[in-house]
Design a protein around this motif. Structure first.
Motif, PDB file in Angstrom:
ATOM      1  N   ARG A   1       0.830  -1.209   0.000  1.00  0.00           N
ATOM      2  CA  ARG A   1       0.000   0.000   0.000  1.00  0.00           C
ATOM      3  C   ARG A   1       0.867   1.262   0.000  1.00  0.00           C
ATOM      4  O   ARG A   1       0.604   2.206  -0.737  1.00  0.00           O
ATOM      5  CB  ARG A   1      -0.900   0.025   1.226  1.00  0.00           C
ATOM      6  CG  ARG A   1      -1.989  -0.997   1.220  1.00  0.00           C
ATOM      7  CD  ARG A   1      -2.812  -0.870   2.475  1.00  0.00           C
ATOM      8  NE  ARG A   1      -3.652  -2.033   2.689  1.00  0.00           N
ATOM      9  CZ  ARG A   1      -4.383  -2.237   3.769  1.00  0.00           C
ATOM     10  NH1 ARG A   1      -4.366  -1.343   4.747  1.00  0.00           N
ATOM     11  NH2 ARG A   1      -5.115  -3.311   3.881  1.00  0.00           N
ATOM     12  N   LEU A   2       1.879   1.244   0.831  1.00  0.00           N
ATOM     13  CA  LEU A   2       2.753   2.417   0.941  1.00  0.00           C
ATOM     14  C   LEU A   2       3.574   2.616  -0.328  1.00  0.00           C
ATOM     15  O   LEU A   2       3.781   3.750  -0.768  1.00  0.00           O
ATOM     16  CB  LEU A   2       3.665   2.265   2.154  1.00  0.00           C
ATOM     17  CG  LEU A   2       4.336   3.534   2.665  1.00  0.00           C
ATOM     18  CD1 LEU A   2       3.327   4.635   2.921  1.00  0.00           C
ATOM     19  CD2 LEU A   2       5.101   3.235   3.936  1.00  0.00           C
ATOM     20  N   SER A   3       4.003   1.524  -0.926  1.00  0.00           N
ATOM     21  CA  SER A   3       4.756   1.606  -2.169  1.00  0.00           C
ATOM     22  C   SER A   3       3.890   2.193  -3.286  1.00  0.00           C
ATOM     23  O   SER A   3       4.329   3.068  -4.042  1.00  0.00           O
ATOM     24  CB  SER A   3       5.249   0.212  -2.565  1.00  0.00           C
ATOM     25  OG  SER A   3       6.026   0.278  -3.724  1.00  0.00           O
ATOM     26  N   LEU A   4       2.651   1.745  -3.383  1.00  0.00           N
ATOM     27  CA  LEU A   4       1.733   2.272  -4.398  1.00  0.00           C
ATOM     28  C   LEU A   4       1.391   3.739  -4.134  1.00  0.00           C
ATOM     29  O   LEU A   4       1.349   4.554  -5.065  1.00  0.00           O
ATOM     30  CB  LEU A   4       0.462   1.430  -4.454  1.00  0.00           C
ATOM     31  CG  LEU A   4       0.635   0.001  -4.976  1.00  0.00           C
ATOM     32  CD1 LEU A   4      -0.663  -0.784  -4.847  1.00  0.00           C
ATOM     33  CD2 LEU A   4       1.115  -0.004  -6.418  1.00  0.00           C
ATOM     34  N   THR A   5       1.168   4.079  -2.869  1.00  0.00           N
ATOM     35  CA  THR A   5       0.862   5.473  -2.515  1.00  0.00           C
ATOM     36  C   THR A   5       2.036   6.374  -2.849  1.00  0.00           C
ATOM     37  O   THR A   5       1.860   7.462  -3.412  1.00  0.00           O
ATOM     38  CB  THR A   5       0.523   5.581  -1.013  1.00  0.00           C
ATOM     39  OG1 THR A   5      -0.581   4.714  -0.731  1.00  0.00           O
ATOM     40  CG2 THR A   5       0.161   7.000  -0.630  1.00  0.00           C
ATOM     41  N   SER A   6       3.219   5.924  -2.522  1.00  0.00           N
ATOM     42  CA  SER A   6       4.431   6.683  -2.825  1.00  0.00           C
ATOM     43  C   SER A   6       4.577   6.875  -4.333  1.00  0.00           C
ATOM     44  O   SER A   6       4.926   7.963  -4.810  1.00  0.00           O
ATOM     45  CB  SER A   6       5.641   5.950  -2.253  1.00  0.00           C
ATOM     46  OG  SER A   6       6.813   6.658  -2.499  1.00  0.00           O
ATOM     47  N   GLY A   7       4.298   5.838  -5.092  1.00  0.00           N
ATOM     48  CA  GLY A   7       4.352   5.929  -6.545  1.00  0.00           C
ATOM     49  C   GLY A   7       3.341   6.929  -7.093  1.00  0.00           C
ATOM     50  O   GLY A   7       3.647   7.707  -8.006  1.00  0.00           O
ATOM     51  N   LEU A   8       2.128   6.934  -6.523  1.00  0.00           N
ATOM     52  CA  LEU A   8       1.103   7.891  -6.967  1.00  0.00           C
ATOM     53  C   LEU A   8       1.500   9.334  -6.633  1.00  0.00           C
ATOM     54  O   LEU A   8       1.278  10.247  -7.434  1.00  0.00           O
ATOM     55  CB  LEU A   8      -0.240   7.547  -6.323  1.00  0.00           C
ATOM     56  CG  LEU A   8      -0.920   6.293  -6.854  1.00  0.00           C
ATOM     57  CD1 LEU A   8      -2.160   5.959  -6.025  1.00  0.00           C
ATOM     58  CD2 LEU A   8      -1.303   6.464  -8.320  1.00  0.00           C
ATOM     59  N   ILE A   9       2.081   9.527  -5.455  1.00  0.00           N
ATOM     60  CA  ILE A   9       2.560  10.871  -5.083  1.00  0.00           C
ATOM     61  C   ILE A   9       3.615  11.330  -6.087  1.00  0.00           C
ATOM     62  O   ILE A   9       3.603  12.471  -6.551  1.00  0.00           O
ATOM     63  CB  ILE A   9       3.129  10.873  -3.645  1.00  0.00           C
ATOM     64  CG1 ILE A   9       2.015  10.673  -2.632  1.00  0.00           C
ATOM     65  CG2 ILE A   9       3.884  12.177  -3.354  1.00  0.00           C
ATOM     66  CD1 ILE A   9       2.497  10.397  -1.217  1.00  0.00           C
ATOM     67  N   ASN A  10       4.508  10.410  -6.455  1.00  0.00           N
ATOM     68  CA  ASN A  10       5.553  10.734  -7.427  1.00  0.00           C
ATOM     69  C   ASN A  10       4.949  11.103  -8.783  1.00  0.00           C
ATOM     70  O   ASN A  10       5.378  12.068  -9.420  1.00  0.00           O
ATOM     71  CB  ASN A  10       6.509   9.554  -7.561  1.00  0.00           C
ATOM     72  CG  ASN A  10       7.775   9.901  -8.309  1.00  0.00           C
ATOM     73  OD1 ASN A  10       8.210  11.049  -8.336  1.00  0.00           O
ATOM     74  ND2 ASN A  10       8.368   8.908  -8.932  1.00  0.00           N
ATOM     75  N   ILE A  11       3.943  10.361  -9.217  1.00  0.00           N
ATOM     76  CA  ILE A  11       3.286  10.642 -10.498  1.00  0.00           C
ATOM     77  C   ILE A  11       2.659  12.031 -10.490  1.00  0.00           C
ATOM     78  O   ILE A  11       2.839  12.816 -11.428  1.00  0.00           O
ATOM     79  CB  ILE A  11       2.225   9.568 -10.818  1.00  0.00           C
ATOM     80  CG1 ILE A  11       2.910   8.243 -11.152  1.00  0.00           C
ATOM     81  CG2 ILE A  11       1.314  10.018 -11.964  1.00  0.00           C
ATOM     82  CD1 ILE A  11       1.965   7.060 -11.224  1.00  0.00           C
ATOM     83  N   VAL A  12       1.921  12.349  -9.424  1.00  0.00           N
ATOM     84  CA  VAL A  12       1.245  13.650  -9.333  1.00  0.00           C
ATOM     85  C   VAL A  12       2.261  14.791  -9.379  1.00  0.00           C
ATOM     86  O   VAL A  12       2.114  15.749 -10.151  1.00  0.00           O
ATOM     87  CB  VAL A  12       0.388  13.736  -8.048  1.00  0.00           C
ATOM     88  CG1 VAL A  12      -0.100  15.161  -7.809  1.00  0.00           C
ATOM     89  CG2 VAL A  12      -0.789  12.777  -8.139  1.00  0.00           C
ATOM     90  N   PHE A  13       3.314  14.685  -8.567  1.00  0.00           N
ATOM     91  CA  PHE A  13       4.303  15.765  -8.526  1.00  0.00           C
ATOM     92  C   PHE A  13       5.180  15.807  -9.787  1.00  0.00           C
ATOM     93  O   PHE A  13       5.611  16.883 -10.192  1.00  0.00           O
ATOM     94  CB  PHE A  13       5.141  15.699  -7.252  1.00  0.00           C
ATOM     95  CG  PHE A  13       4.430  16.271  -6.072  1.00  0.00           C
ATOM     96  CD1 PHE A  13       4.389  17.639  -5.868  1.00  0.00           C
ATOM     97  CD2 PHE A  13       3.762  15.456  -5.174  1.00  0.00           C
ATOM     98  CE1 PHE A  13       3.710  18.192  -4.796  1.00  0.00           C
ATOM     99  CE2 PHE A  13       3.075  15.991  -4.097  1.00  0.00           C
ATOM    100  CZ  PHE A  13       3.055  17.364  -3.905  1.00  0.00           C
ATOM    101  N   ASP A  14       5.429  14.643 -10.402  1.00  0.00           N
ATOM    102  CA  ASP A  14       6.133  14.651 -11.689  1.00  0.00           C
ATOM    103  C   ASP A  14       5.317  15.417 -12.723  1.00  0.00           C
ATOM    104  O   ASP A  14       5.857  16.229 -13.474  1.00  0.00           O
ATOM    105  CB  ASP A  14       6.388  13.224 -12.187  1.00  0.00           C
ATOM    106  CG  ASP A  14       7.731  12.680 -11.765  1.00  0.00           C
ATOM    107  OD1 ASP A  14       8.611  13.482 -11.393  1.00  0.00           O
ATOM    108  OD2 ASP A  14       7.916  11.451 -11.805  1.00  0.00           O
ATOM    109  N   TYR A  15       4.024  15.142 -12.760  1.00  0.00           N
ATOM    110  CA  TYR A  15       3.170  15.847 -13.724  1.00  0.00           C
ATOM    111  C   TYR A  15       3.186  17.359 -13.473  1.00  0.00           C
ATOM    112  O   TYR A  15       3.346  18.150 -14.400  1.00  0.00           O
ATOM    113  CB  TYR A  15       1.734  15.310 -13.660  1.00  0.00           C
ATOM    114  CG  TYR A  15       0.800  16.109 -14.535  1.00  0.00           C
ATOM    115  CD1 TYR A  15       0.846  15.983 -15.922  1.00  0.00           C
ATOM    116  CD2 TYR A  15      -0.098  17.010 -13.979  1.00  0.00           C
ATOM    117  CE1 TYR A  15       0.015  16.736 -16.735  1.00  0.00           C
ATOM    118  CE2 TYR A  15      -0.930  17.770 -14.780  1.00  0.00           C
ATOM    119  CZ  TYR A  15      -0.870  17.624 -16.159  1.00  0.00           C
ATOM    120  OH  TYR A  15      -1.691  18.383 -16.959  1.00  0.00           O
TER     121      TYR A  15
END
Length: 196
Positions: free
Chosen positions: A138-152
């Motif tokens: 869960r934390l790995s996926l959440t971290s990945g989503l945070i990265n996607i949002v801020f990358d965008y």
């Protein structure tokens, strides 16, 4: 790996081939330092789990805390060394000109979060020992989503290029590390960090 893939996807589409090459040049260096975290997390969680199985709760907490504090100090030292030597490392890998500029920028920013990245990899292993194995995913996926949002936002919208990719990764790593840390100092888990 998710950080590298996401950063690479956004950088290659918004910042160009040289910036993409810079990320691929530097990310293995960051992963090399994080590998120490994988090692400590894997071996340390086995020792702590064995101690918990022997019903030595306080001893398990002491082992766990010692591993965390030692790893934190080690990761800070490695981060400082990496921060100041990243340009030399990139030159040793053959970078020059624009590639050297991009890779040094990405590397310096990434080394700011290296302690969080290393601790994150350790915490993921200890979620199993804390009887919460699904939290790692869960934390790995959440971290990945945070990265996607801020990358965008930082690359696609604000056009910060490799610096934006690195900042997005730093934010995701710190968020993940902080969540794991506060979870593991709680009183509702079998093993927790004890404050000095």
């Amino acid at each position: 790996s998710m950080y590298s893939i996401v950063d690479g996807l956004f950088v290659s589409n918004y910042a160009g081939k040289t910036a993409f090459a810079a990320i691929n040049l530097v990310f293995p260096v960051s992963m090399g330092v994080a590998a120490i975290g994988f090692m400590i997390g894997s071996g340390g969680s086995a020792i702590v789990a064995k101690t918990l199985g022997e019903k030595k709760q306080e001893k398990a907490n002491e082992y766990f805390s010692m591993l965390i504090y030692t790893s934190l100090i080690l990761s800070i030292v490695l981060s400082v060394i990496g921060f100041f030597s990243i340009e030399h490392i990139c030159r040793a890998f053959g970078a020059s000109g624009e590639l050297l500029k991009h890779s040094s920028t990405y590397g310096r920013i990434m080394f700011i979060s290296q302690p969080a990245f290393m601790m994150q990899t350790i915490f993921y292993n200890f979620f199993i020992t804390a009887e919460k194995p699904s939290y790692s995913l869960r934390l790995s996926l959440t971290s990945g989503l945070i990265n996607i949002v801020f990358d965008y936002l930082l690359i696609g919208v604000l056009n910060y290029g490799v610096a934006g990719a690195a900042i997005a990764t730093v934010i995701a790593q710190f968020a993940s590390c902080c969540f794991a840390f506060f979870f593991l100092i709680g009183k509702k888990v079998p093993v927790r960090i004890t404050l000095l």
